[in-house]
Scaffold this active site. Structure first.
Site, PDB file in Angstrom:
ATOM      1  N   ARG A   1       0.852  -0.986  -0.358  1.00  0.00           N
ATOM      2  CA  ARG A   1       0.235   0.082   0.308  1.00  0.00           C
ATOM      3  C   ARG A   1       0.924   1.071   0.513  1.00  0.00           C
ATOM      4  O   ARG A   1       1.785   1.401   1.135  1.00  0.00           O
ATOM      5  CB  ARG A   1      -0.481  -0.371   1.113  1.00  0.00           C
ATOM      6  CG  ARG A   1      -1.578  -1.635   0.942  1.00  0.00           C
ATOM      7  CD  ARG A   1      -2.846  -1.544   2.597  1.00  0.00           C
ATOM      8  NE  ARG A   1      -3.731  -0.573   2.503  1.00  0.00           N
ATOM      9  CZ  ARG A   1      -4.655   0.045   3.720  1.00  0.00           C
ATOM     10  NH1 ARG A   1      -4.421  -1.153   4.357  1.00  0.00           N
ATOM     11  NH2 ARG A   1      -5.560   0.998   3.629  1.00  0.00           N
TER      12      ARG A   1
ATOM     13  N   ASP B   1       2.240   4.995  -0.272  1.00  0.00           N
ATOM     14  CA  ASP B   1       1.246   6.184  -0.002  1.00  0.00           C
ATOM     15  C   ASP B   1       1.146   6.991  -0.820  1.00  0.00           C
ATOM     16  O   ASP B   1       2.162   6.968  -1.618  1.00  0.00           O
ATOM     17  CB  ASP B   1       2.705   7.165   1.533  1.00  0.00           C
ATOM     18  CG  ASP B   1       2.778   5.859   2.848  1.00  0.00           C
ATOM     19  OD1 ASP B   1       1.816   5.240   3.459  1.00  0.00           O
ATOM     20  OD2 ASP B   1       4.100   6.604   3.017  1.00  0.00           O
TER      21      ASP B   1
ATOM     22  N   ARG C   1      11.223   6.176   3.514  1.00  0.00           N
ATOM     23  CA  ARG C   1      11.549   6.785   3.121  1.00  0.00           C
ATOM     24  C   ARG C   1      12.306   7.211   4.519  1.00  0.00           C
ATOM     25  O   ARG C   1      13.367   9.161   4.155  1.00  0.00           O
ATOM     26  CB  ARG C   1      10.237   7.698   3.468  1.00  0.00           C
ATOM     27  CG  ARG C   1       9.993   8.048   1.683  1.00  0.00           C
ATOM     28  CD  ARG C   1       8.169   8.778   1.586  1.00  0.00           C
ATOM     29  NE  ARG C   1       8.427   9.685   2.273  1.00  0.00           N
ATOM     30  CZ  ARG C   1       6.819  10.977   2.484  1.00  0.00           C
ATOM     31  NH1 ARG C   1       5.894  10.119   2.502  1.00  0.00           N
ATOM     32  NH2 ARG C   1       7.231  12.095   2.831  1.00  0.00           N
TER      33      ARG C   1
END
Length: 248
Positions: free
Chosen positions: A52, A54, A201
């Site tokens: 999933r 972002d 990230r």
């Protein structure tokens, strides 16, 4: 069916379908895909994704699975999807799979890449797909630091809101390295069994602290083992991150 997809995440509020109040009016990849499939197959469709992504994150080979009662052929579905999907979401491949195939649960490894452009304006192929920086980066130091990620660790220090439904923040990283593709283009590539929220990230943002001299590789490793998000660097912007491929 097993659907392999690519998309540019710039205008999307992430993969997962959500209430409009949470997306601020932006579409989601899942919602857009399900709407196109439902029109093309003639019945409501729900899809499951391998990962999933972002808001703002791209994908080169995302995988989704769904069931259908339609008798449409694979070729017919390709043609239908070309008609109903927007230009920034496309079908790479589609295949019939056994009924027990699940895009998320059947996946064993997920690969991400983070792109950094360090010299002027990136060419059109990389516009909107990379972080542009003019700071000199110590790539050898970043590569040494990345080796601390390999193996099975508690990655709570490198994830936003690390608590998950299973209660475990343990993940296994199989590969992590920086690839200098040209004098201007630098890619961080990572492969793991699964990821915590915004984990990649945060890893990139922390490794950039090493690259700019704020941290040594040893300090990066020490921060990883704290299991404390406050001990690590900022999230790198979503613009440079792409889900690269899924292994089954």
């Amino acid at each position: 069916m097993k659907l392999t997809l690519g998309y540019r995440g710039t205008r999307y509020a992430g993969w997962a379908a959500q209430a409009p109040s949470r997306t601020r009016g932006r579409p989601t990849v899942q919602g857009t895909l399900e709407a196109a499939l439902s029109r093309g197959l003639g019945h409501p469709v729900r899809v499951t994704a391998a990962g999933r992504t972002d808001a703002g994150v791209h994908a080169e080979m995302q995988v989704a699975s769904c069931d259908t009662s339609s008798s449409i052929t694979i070729g017919g579905l390709r043609r239908v999807m070309e008609r109903w999907l927007p230009d920034d979401l496309w079908l790479v491949d589609v295949a019939d799979v056994p009924a027990d195939f699940d895009a998320r649960r059947s996946a064993v490894r997920r690969w991400y890449r983070y792109a950094i452009w360090s010299d002027g304006v990136p060419p059109s192929t990389w516009q909107g797909r990379c972080l542009v920086t003019h700071e000199p980066l110590d790539v050898p130091a970043m590569r040494r630091a990345a080796q601390a990620l390999l193996g099975r660790h508690d990655f709570a220090a490198l994830a936003t809101r690390p608590r998950v439904a299973t209660g475990s923040t343990m993940r296994t990283v199989y590969a992590a390295d920086w690839l200098q593709l040209s004098s201007s283009l630098l890619l961080f590539e990572i492969c793991a069994d699964a990821y915590l929220k915004q984990m990649v990230r945060t890893i990139v943002g922390s490794l950039l602290w090493v690259g700019t001299g704020r941290w040594t590789p040893e300090q990066f490793e020490d921060a990883l083992h704290t299991a404390d998000r406050r001990a690590t660097g900022p999230n790198a912007p979503a613009v440079g991150l792409s889900l690269w491929r899924i292994d089954y």
